[in-house]
Design an enzyme around this catalytic site. Sequence first.
Site, short mmCIF file in Angstrom:
data_model
loop_
_atom_site.label_atom_id
_atom_site.label_comp_id
_atom_site.label_asym_id
_atom_site.label_seq_id
_atom_site.Cartn_x
_atom_site.Cartn_y
_atom_site.Cartn_z
N GLN A 714 0.49 -1.47 0.09
CA GLN A 714 0.21 0.16 0.18
C GLN A 714 1.09 1.17 0.06
O GLN A 714 0.37 2.46 -0.53
CB GLN A 714 -0.72 0.46 0.67
N HIS A 717 1.35 3.20 -3.51
CA HIS A 717 0.32 3.83 -4.06
C HIS A 717 1.05 5.31 -4.52
O HIS A 717 0.65 5.88 -5.24
CB HIS A 717 -0.62 3.66 -3.57
N GLU A 783 -9.80 0.82 4.97
CA GLU A 783 -9.77 0.85 4.03
C GLU A 783 -10.05 -1.45 3.41
O GLU A 783 -10.76 -2.23 3.31
CB GLU A 783 -9.19 1.57 2.80
N HIS A 784 -7.90 -1.17 4.15
CA HIS A 784 -7.69 -2.95 4.04
C HIS A 784 -6.95 -3.44 4.97
O HIS A 784 -6.55 -2.43 6.52
CB HIS A 784 -6.26 -2.88 2.85
N ASP A 817 -6.55 -6.86 -4.46
CA ASP A 817 -6.52 -6.20 -5.14
C ASP A 817 -6.98 -5.86 -6.78
O ASP A 817 -7.89 -4.99 -8.20
CB ASP A 817 -5.06 -4.91 -5.59
N HIS A 876 -54.97 13.39 2.63
CA HIS A 876 -54.34 12.11 2.84
C HIS A 876 -55.40 11.12 3.13
O HIS A 876 -55.66 9.59 2.89
CB HIS A 876 -53.36 12.17 3.26
#
Length: 887
Positions: A714, A717, A783-784, A817, A876
């Site tokens: 990661q 990235h 996230e992971h 991924d 109504h």
Amino acid sequence: MLRIRCAVWPVAGNVITSERGTCRFTCAPFSTEIRFSHVLPMASFLPLLDAHDNAILTVLSRIGPVIKPVPSTLDAQAELHNSYILVDSSASPNHDILISCLDRGAEKVIVSPAHASEVIGVVPPDRILLLLDVASASAVSDKTRSGVSGVLLKSPSLELDLISSISRFFSGSSIFVLSTSPTPPTSLAIQELRSVGAVPVLPTSQLTLGQSSSSQLNIADAFLAPLRSDRPDGLFPTVVSSYAQGGRTLGLVYSSRQSIVESILSGKGVYHSRRHGLWRKGETSGATQDVIRINLDCDTDSLEFSVIQNGAGFCHLNRPSCFGELNGLAALESTLKSRLDSAPEGSYTSRLFNDPDLLRSKIMEEADELCNAETREQVAFEAADLLYFTLTRCIAAGVSLVDIERNLDAKARKVSRRPGNAKARWTSNPTASAEPPPAVPAGVAPPDTSTAIRMRKYTASSLSPSERAQLLRRPVLKFDAMIPKVKPIVDYVRAQGDAALLDLTAKYDKAHLDSTVIFPPFAPETLQLNDAVRDAIDAAYANIRKFHEAQASADTLVVETMPGVVCSRFARPIARVGLYVPGGTAVLPSTALMLGIPAQVAGCHEIVLATPPRPDGSISPEVMYVAHLVGASAVLKAGGAQAIAALAYGTQTVPKVDKIFGPGNQWVTAAKMLVQNDTDALVAIDMPAGPSEVLVIADQTSNPAHVAADLLSQAEHGIDSQVVLVAVDLPESILSTVESQVDAQAHALERVDIVRESVSKSIIVHVADIDAALEFSNDYAPEHLILHIKDAADALSCVQNAGSVFVGPFSPESCGDYASGTNHTLPTNGYARQYSGVNTLSFQKHITSQELTADGLKALGPVVATLADCEGLQAHANAVRIRLASI
């Protein structure tokens, strides 16, 4: 009032009036504001040096800049600060001399139209004035007008109507007028010129320190000419500020014409007391003032005196200011100066002053800590420490804040610029090229192979609640700061469509396109891949499709809530979806798979895939091949905010979509959030997305090499990737092995420069047991989440917040991924508390229905009517009762 015609975009309807000094204009796609510097300079007149008199020049230095001829050469003592440089119109300008003049402190250069084209484009417009004869002003081209900030008009007489007309022609520019008459203008003429937005230029040969005459004008009389008091007593409010303390306000006083004259001529602070008359500051107390500069305000009815205050201070209470004690850097400077003279023996400040090696080491230590600080609070804390030690070094060397500010101002005014690369001693490879290698993105430092790549360590049990909260924070998108940057791009595309896309793609992606969209069938040559890559994509496609097909909501949910009342829910695909596939530092066919497959499985009618083109205008064949596999109905060759805008609003060729998916940088994220909140766009987004992140939980059963590899997967990235290792009672021996593996594996990566940046901001958190580890993970909401722990599958029941979980030693995050089948478009920045990752249901919407029989309405109708009556909604209730009456 000023008027300006917008020359930013070729559209009509873009003229608007403005208040003094500011022009607002509106044109599709931008609404913006321009502030013109020195439209009406804060001086009564501008002197032109044609006769050298040191006494006159000393006085003139207190009230504004002086026009000087361009020097033939520049020596080290040349004084150019507070000056305008006039280029002889008969000679071609020496660019090196002009640039050197500006770099050495000159405020502007003045050139004739014949030489303007040689200077415009080399010198910034705000540093150029145009020298014109009044008769030739209207012959100036638009290009020349836009390349300068003002004009110096030479005129045989001061015809106000003509000058006013020229001022309107050069709307938004500073206007100076030099009369070629041998006699100076009168005070009344100076006042009238200022009233039409012009400033007179007076040759120094026409100025005097004595009485005004027909041939010479007293400098103080010229300065006073435009001043007008709106007070019954004729006095001028005067703000006194400290030149030595960065403009800090010392107090508010009043000036009379007599006191101003004496201040200008003597260089001392002289004011007017409303009770005692003329007041020579410090005459009795000794707290005198040296006047550095006297400025007029924009309305010429008040003054600012910039002074150096001597003695105890300005205030009669023996304080530096009437508005209280010093603070901030000014207070620190004052304290350090006093400590330099009388620091107690053995005190820390005394040690710093007397031990240069200690002071040098502290400056370098604090600079390093500032570079490694992450949060706003940490940066402020470390910057304060660095400023303390830096200012101590300055005071020890006799350098004041004024000296520092002078250097900052001088550097800001420089026209020529050095590349700004780090010196060799601060880079890892002194023999390398001064420029970073092309593969390293902007903002990433050159590799430092001499320094180990390390994460920062913390122990959870010793953290305070606020420290723990800081570790859980990420550098999130500052939406308020990004919107003003993104909105003009979005508005431009919305208004101009394909033309804007082509323009912005050329600007940002350096790709000059003929069209913005590729429609199927896609040309075979755009899908050419080597066999290994094609087979890998096919295998990933099969797994991802299989997993996402199992998620599809195909059956209709039917529930009879009571006899005769049947409710149902059924799924329908979102008709038109836009899929954003980032470009930038990596080609991402995997993202195209993760977004395209669930859209295809859900049955979306239109799938528009957007991705930035390469410089030659093409799309990577890997992404094109995926677009073919998922049945994309169009491929938009655009990235960034402009692609999001095209998907949200549609263009002449780009289909409008109903929902936008996909990760991206802060420009993409801000644009997605912007269009989602625009009711005209009627578009939804998948989720706010930020930098990639991983949290690894590891215990003594983990393999250090595997742990390090997962962290780095990661970290590569981007420099803003978030990497966390939660160490569960790990012995120091195992943790050291993990750190060694991180360092060794990182140096073997091609993207080591990115990894170095992201890992240096990453953390290791020590916890006592697995329960504490999972508690920290759930608070972080990664996230992971990767579980390198004993009986990892058993821990899944305790995972409350995560985008996707990777269980056990043989489940690297890389598989998720690319090809295991789960989706890798996941919530970041802690949004795993509220959002799911992208899945098939993300591309579907659910519609409910209900069907009532007569008996069902008999049973349910009274309940509905009662509730409608309770809310006061008679229509109504009537819709029910009218039916019940008919049964």
